[in-house]
Design a protein around this motif. Structure first.
Motif, PDB file in Angstrom:
ATOM      1  N   VAL A 184      -3.474   3.976  18.846  1.00 50.40           N
ATOM      2  CA  VAL A 184      -3.583   3.545  17.583  1.00 50.40           C
ATOM      3  C   VAL A 184      -2.961   2.204  16.594  1.00 50.40           C
ATOM      4  O   VAL A 184      -3.443   2.434  16.163  1.00 50.40           O
ATOM      5  N   ASN A 185      -1.474   2.473  17.775  1.00 49.76           N
ATOM      6  CA  ASN A 185      -0.292   1.048  16.838  1.00 49.76           C
ATOM      7  C   ASN A 185      -0.326   0.445  18.714  1.00 49.76           C
ATOM      8  O   ASN A 185      -0.487   0.764  19.729  1.00 49.76           O
ATOM      9  N   SER A 186      -0.114  -0.921  18.252  1.00 51.03           N
ATOM     10  CA  SER A 186      -0.127  -1.872  18.944  1.00 51.03           C
ATOM     11  C   SER A 186       1.346  -1.985  19.605  1.00 51.03           C
ATOM     12  O   SER A 186       1.210  -2.464  20.403  1.00 51.03           O
ATOM     13  N   LYS A 187       1.849  -1.778  18.510  1.00 51.95           N
ATOM     14  CA  LYS A 187       3.453  -2.134  19.239  1.00 51.95           C
ATOM     15  C   LYS A 187       4.368  -1.893  17.866  1.00 51.95           C
ATOM     16  O   LYS A 187       4.037  -0.865  16.943  1.00 51.95           O
ATOM     17  N   GLN A 188       5.583  -1.609  18.382  1.00 49.29           N
ATOM     18  CA  GLN A 188       6.608  -0.500  17.419  1.00 49.29           C
ATOM     19  C   GLN A 188       8.056  -1.651  17.501  1.00 49.29           C
ATOM     20  O   GLN A 188       7.967  -2.062  18.783  1.00 49.29           O
ATOM     21  N   LYS A 189       9.231  -1.594  16.619  1.00 52.06           N
ATOM     22  CA  LYS A 189      10.091  -1.461  16.178  1.00 52.06           C
ATOM     23  C   LYS A 189      11.166  -0.576  15.631  1.00 52.06           C
ATOM     24  O   LYS A 189      11.182  -0.123  15.295  1.00 52.06           O
ATOM     25  N   PHE A 190      12.356  -1.021  16.592  1.00 50.80           N
ATOM     26  CA  PHE A 190      13.599   0.292  16.017  1.00 50.80           C
ATOM     27  C   PHE A 190      14.197  -0.646  16.021  1.00 50.80           C
ATOM     28  O   PHE A 190      14.396  -1.301  16.993  1.00 50.80           O
ATOM     29  N   THR A 191      15.030  -0.375  14.307  1.00 54.02           N
ATOM     30  CA  THR A 191      16.330  -0.710  13.826  1.00 54.02           C
ATOM     31  C   THR A 191      17.162   0.139  13.532  1.00 54.02           C
ATOM     32  O   THR A 191      16.997   0.978  12.829  1.00 54.02           O
ATOM     33  N   SER A 192      18.698  -0.058  14.830  1.00 52.20           N
ATOM     34  CA  SER A 192      19.944   1.208  14.576  1.00 52.20           C
ATOM     35  C   SER A 192      20.559   0.377  13.983  1.00 52.20           C
ATOM     36  O   SER A 192      21.413  -0.962  14.395  1.00 52.20           O
ATOM     37  N   GLY A 193      21.707   0.897  13.153  1.00 55.34           N
ATOM     38  CA  GLY A 193      22.555   1.055  12.853  1.00 55.34           C
ATOM     39  C   GLY A 193      23.472   1.612  12.122  1.00 55.34           C
ATOM     40  O   GLY A 193      23.246   2.716  11.777  1.00 55.34           O
ATOM     41  N   ASP A 194      25.628   1.827  12.588  1.00 60.53           N
ATOM     42  CA  ASP A 194      26.239   2.483  12.453  1.00 60.53           C
ATOM     43  C   ASP A 194      27.188   2.408  12.413  1.00 60.53           C
ATOM     44  O   ASP A 194      27.820   1.125  12.862  1.00 60.53           O
ATOM     45  N   PHE A 195      27.868   3.228  11.649  1.00 62.32           N
ATOM     46  CA  PHE A 195      30.210   2.317  11.847  1.00 62.32           C
ATOM     47  C   PHE A 195      30.301   4.364  11.616  1.00 62.32           C
ATOM     48  O   PHE A 195      30.123   4.895  10.461  1.00 62.32           O
ATOM     49  N   HIS A 196      31.134   3.792  12.154  1.00 56.82           N
ATOM     50  CA  HIS A 196      32.360   4.884  12.544  1.00 56.82           C
ATOM     51  C   HIS A 196      33.488   4.695  12.042  1.00 56.82           C
ATOM     52  O   HIS A 196      34.494   3.775  12.411  1.00 56.82           O
ATOM     53  N   ALA A 197      34.279   5.630  11.769  1.00 52.51           N
ATOM     54  CA  ALA A 197      35.115   5.925  11.090  1.00 52.51           C
ATOM     55  C   ALA A 197      36.179   6.897  11.641  1.00 52.51           C
ATOM     56  O   ALA A 197      35.876   8.507  11.450  1.00 52.51           O
ATOM     57  N   GLY A 198      37.700   6.809  12.773  1.00 49.92           N
ATOM     58  CA  GLY A 198      38.035   8.224  13.142  1.00 49.92           C
ATOM     59  C   GLY A 198      39.510   7.739  13.487  1.00 49.92           C
ATOM     60  O   GLY A 198      39.738   6.933  13.537  1.00 49.92           O
ATOM     61  N   ILE A 199      40.333   9.277  13.092  1.00 56.83           N
ATOM     62  CA  ILE A 199      41.283   9.542  13.978  1.00 56.83           C
ATOM     63  C   ILE A 199      42.030  10.315  14.904  1.00 56.83           C
ATOM     64  O   ILE A 199      40.939  11.706  14.310  1.00 56.83           O
ATOM     65  N   HIS A 200      42.302  10.623  15.437  1.00 52.67           N
ATOM     66  CA  HIS A 200      42.986  11.462  17.003  1.00 52.67           C
ATOM     67  C   HIS A 200      44.438  11.758  16.922  1.00 52.67           C
ATOM     68  O   HIS A 200      44.696  10.505  17.180  1.00 52.67           O
ATOM     69  N   PHE A 201      44.561  12.883  17.170  1.00 55.90           N
ATOM     70  CA  PHE A 201      45.812  13.106  16.944  1.00 55.90           C
ATOM     71  C   PHE A 201      46.259  13.633  18.001  1.00 55.90           C
ATOM     72  O   PHE A 201      45.445  14.211  19.369  1.00 55.90           O
ATOM     73  N   THR A 202      47.002  12.826  19.445  1.00 55.35           N
ATOM     74  CA  THR A 202      47.279  12.800  20.160  1.00 55.35           C
ATOM     75  C   THR A 202      48.624  13.255  21.158  1.00 55.35           C
ATOM     76  O   THR A 202      48.132  13.354  22.304  1.00 55.35           O
ATOM     77  N   ASP A 203      49.358  13.680  20.062  1.00 57.41           N
ATOM     78  CA  ASP A 203      50.339  14.792  20.523  1.00 57.41           C
ATOM     79  C   ASP A 203      50.329  16.250  21.529  1.00 57.41           C
ATOM     80  O   ASP A 203      49.820  17.411  19.954  1.00 57.41           O
ATOM     81  N   GLU A 204      49.594  16.080  22.268  1.00 59.72           N
ATOM     82  CA  GLU A 204      48.975  17.303  23.258  1.00 59.72           C
ATOM     83  C   GLU A 204      50.446  18.550  23.193  1.00 59.72           C
ATOM     84  O   GLU A 204      49.808  19.558  23.043  1.00 59.72           O
ATOM     85  N   THR A 205      51.408  18.304  22.889  1.00 64.11           N
ATOM     86  CA  THR A 205      52.443  19.480  23.095  1.00 64.11           C
ATOM     87  C   THR A 205      53.044  20.054  21.388  1.00 64.11           C
ATOM     88  O   THR A 205      53.658  20.955  21.445  1.00 64.11           O
ATOM     89  N   ALA A 206      52.269  19.412  20.823  1.00 61.66           N
ATOM     90  CA  ALA A 206      52.064  19.711  18.568  1.00 61.66           C
ATOM     91  C   ALA A 206      51.772  21.756  18.686  1.00 61.66           C
ATOM     92  O   ALA A 206      50.466  21.399  19.210  1.00 61.66           O
ATOM     93  N   PRO A 207      52.337  22.136  18.105  1.00 62.02           N
ATOM     94  CA  PRO A 207      51.749  23.179  18.625  1.00 62.02           C
ATOM     95  C   PRO A 207      50.226  23.310  17.528  1.00 62.02           C
ATOM     96  O   PRO A 207      49.470  24.142  17.407  1.00 62.02           O
ATOM     97  N   LEU A 208      49.750  22.144  15.814  1.00 61.28           N
ATOM     98  CA  LEU A 208      48.890  22.033  15.255  1.00 61.28           C
ATOM     99  C   LEU A 208      48.761  20.798  15.883  1.00 61.28           C
ATOM    100  O   LEU A 208      49.356  20.063  15.396  1.00 61.28           O
ATOM    101  N   ARG A 209      47.483  20.480  15.687  1.00 61.91           N
ATOM    102  CA  ARG A 209      47.173  19.302  16.059  1.00 61.91           C
ATOM    103  C   ARG A 209      45.491  19.272  15.054  1.00 61.91           C
ATOM    104  O   ARG A 209      44.360  20.600  14.952  1.00 61.91           O
ATOM    105  N   PHE A 210      44.863  18.254  15.181  1.00 64.13           N
ATOM    106  CA  PHE A 210      43.775  17.850  14.228  1.00 64.13           C
ATOM    107  C   PHE A 210      42.801  16.173  14.954  1.00 64.13           C
ATOM    108  O   PHE A 210      43.341  15.763  15.641  1.00 64.13           O
ATOM    109  N   ASN A 211      41.826  16.820  14.477  1.00 64.57           N
ATOM    110  CA  ASN A 211      40.453  15.075  14.783  1.00 64.57           C
ATOM    111  C   ASN A 211      39.486  15.112  13.694  1.00 64.57           C
ATOM    112  O   ASN A 211      39.173  16.003  13.057  1.00 64.57           O
ATOM    113  N   ALA A 212      39.950  14.351  12.902  1.00 63.90           N
ATOM    114  CA  ALA A 212      38.919  13.858  12.162  1.00 63.90           C
ATOM    115  C   ALA A 212      37.913  12.587  11.952  1.00 63.90           C
ATOM    116  O   ALA A 212      38.619  11.247  12.700  1.00 63.90           O
TER     117      ALA A 212
END
Length: 571
Positions: free
Chosen positions: A192-220
């Motif tokens: 029923v369709n002869s062809k198709q086109k998918f277009t994608s794009g994304d933007f990412h921004a994040g912070i990662h807490f790297t101190d594994e010895t800390a009692p409280l850690r976070f990522n966002a």
């Protein structure tokens, strides 16, 4: 819901089996030995070899000391070119040292194209910028199933461009990335369709807490994901039928340590889905794509000591504006380790599988959106799939250095399991199309795998999985479900410059009476790579050595005997 991001040259890369089958062969959240390849600081196209692991570690995910890494020489991600049309390069290039640049180019007998370029800019000791470009695809004549050897001039090209920047603070990593994707392909004749086109794009921004010895850690992190499907009607005579999907995804988690062996984490993910384009009936104003929000809360407790590894949590899923408003599923893992290299484990997991446009492409790029139960031509968004439970038990062990095995069995229950079917069932090819459809399904499965590695010279692995699928109302959907899957692979590294890979993949699907029986995938393949001199390698691979006619997607053929060869450069 616990999330992990794996970075290759600063970019996330997911590796999987053929795209459509990945969605149809949902496994338990596996506790088997799984090698995760990670390149954080520099680009190096070598492999972290699992053969160096002689006994199973006392954690769920095995880890070993960092070794030489292979880059981008395994199967393409699930969202890449469908495996039914071309088979990507899968050889290994073992080369010493590390360099920031890598270029690979190959070509095959079905017009198979394999281009990859990657460069890591080390701006400073704390700043890294990675740039990557990839293009793959095919253009050749394929023999259509369900016909008298009718030919199809098939083409499928996919392009990816990525930029990724990381700055390392004392205890934090800041990551900013942008990605662009384009897929162009055609459907089989008389669709029923002869062809198709998918277009994608994304933007990412994040912070990662790297101190594994800390009692409280976070990522966002926050993500803006955009995707457009160009054709979304069962009749291309209508113009401007494109539908655009925008997702604003926000994720974060906070972890508190209770001593050296216990953790408590609360993870949160929110998805805001927005739609525009051909989303409503222009005559009546009825909307078939409504904006909505999903919210996932995943609290869990972890215990990790010499004998036990416990993970006890829950997935609490909320939806606003679309789909069922409240669902809950378990997120529990228990492992007991004895005699250092023997593990008994049990798992009960679940959660929402967001059926956004990216997942639709990974399940089946040729699938049309479901009809909106109105005038032919209007389509609607599928409901999200919910894994109510995926429970399994198993035993894994390494009784001898280099040898390990795993046996498992379990049960899976899926609400609104997303699959696809073909119309007209009496003649899948003529004047037909593949359409996404849903039903509640159950899956009983059992299987095993075994692997043996002798130093860095020889590696042998085999895996088999059996599934028993059941659908209460839409038995047609089971025609694309795998029943038996088997794989066998041999890796030979006789000299430092040469790698040889021999493999066999077999996938058998369920027969649905008076509807369809897909030809079993039966792929015998071989590949090799040779380091001609420092920084330069040649590679070649041959798939479907038996020249079988099988299907990865219902009614869509794969290539016959095909080969791909080329050169790679490190600089």
């Amino acid at each position: 819901m616990k999330r992990s991001h794996y970075i290759i040259g600063g970019l996330a890369l997911a590796i999987s089996m053929p795209s459509c089958l990945q969605a149809q062969t949902t496994q338990p959240k596996d506790t088997t030995m799984t090698r995760t390849v990670v390149v954080e600081q520099e680009y190096n196209p070598d492999i972290m070899d699992a053969s160096k692991v002689n006994v199973l570690p006392k954690v769920e995910e095995p880890t070993v000391s960092k070794k030489e890494v292979e880059y981008a020489t395994t199967f393409f991600p699930a969202t890449s070119v469908p495996a039914g049309l071309m088979r990507p390069y899968t050889g290994k290039e073992v080369q010493p040292g590390t360099t920031p640049g890598y270029v690979r180019a190959g070509y095959g007998n079905y017009g198979n194209l394999d281009i990859l370029a990657n460069y890591l800019f080390r701006l400073s000791q704390k700043d890294k910028l990675n740039v990557r470009f990839q293009m793959d695809g095919m253009d050749g004549k394929l023999t259509l199933p369900f016909t008298d050897s009718e030919k199809w001039n098939a083409f499928y090209y996919r392009t990816r461009a990525n930029v990724d920047y990381t700055h390392q603070f004392n205890k934090l990593d800041l990551n900013i990335a942008g990605n662009f994707g384009l897929s162009n392909f055609n459907f089989q004749p008389e669709s029923v369709n002869s062809k198709q086109k998918f277009t994608s794009g994304d933007f990412h921004a994040g912070i990662h807490f790297t101190d594994e010895t800390a009692p409280l850690r976070f990522n966002a992190e926050t993500n803006l994901l955009m995707y457009e499907r160009q054709h979304n009607m069962f009749n291309e005579s209508e113009a401007n039928t494109g539908i655009k999907e925008t997702i604003i995804r926000t994720k974060g988690d906070v972890t508190g340590a209770i001593g050296d062996q216990q953790l408590i984490t609360i993870a949160l993910e929110m998805n805001n889905l927005l739609y525009n384009g051909y989303t409503k009936n222009v005559s009546t104003g009825d909307e078939y794509f409504k904006n909505y929000t999903t919210l996932l809360l995943n609290p869990y407790y972890e215990l990790d000591n010499d004998d036990w590894k416990l993970y006890i949590g829950a997935n609490v899923d909320l939806s606003f504006g679309f789909d069922k408003s409240f669902r809950i599923s378990p997120d529990i893992t228990a492992q007991y380790i004895f005699s250092d290299s023997y593990i008994v484990y049990a798992k009960a997991t679940g959660g929402k599988q967001l059926n956004d446009f990216r997942r639709l492409e990974s399940i089946c790029p040729y699938g049309e959106l479901p009809e909106a139960n109105t005038t032919l031509g209007y389509v609607q968004r599928p409901y999200d799939t919910y894994e109510q439970i995926n429970g399994s038990i198993g035993f894994k062990a390494s009784p001898y250095p280099g040898l390990w095995f795993n046996v498992f069995g379990g049960y899976q229950n899926l609400k609104n399991d997303l699959s696809y079917l073909g119309f007209d069932p009496s003649n899948i090819h003529s004047g037909s199309y593949l359409s996404f459809a849903q039903d509640n399904t159950d899956n009983l499965y059992l299987g095993g795998e075994i692997s043996y590695d002798y130093k860095d010279i020889l590696g042998i692995s085999a895996k088999y999985t059996y599934r028993n699928w059941d659908s209460k109302t839409e038995e047609y959907l089971l025609a694309v479900k795998p029943v038996s899957e088997m794989s066998f692979n041999v890796r030979i590294h006789p000299v430092s410059a040469l790698n040889i890979n021999l493999g066999y993949d077999y996938i058998n699907r369920k027969e649905v009476k008076e509807y369809a029986k897909m030809t079993a995938i039966n792929d015998l393949h071989i590949g090799a790579s040779y380091n001609v001199f420092k920084g330069v390698s040649v590679y070649a691979q041959v798939h479907n050595l038996l020249n079988k006619k099988y299907q990865y997607y219902l009614g869509y053929p794969t290539e016959g005997f095909n080969f791909l060869g080329g050169l790679s450069f490190r600089f």
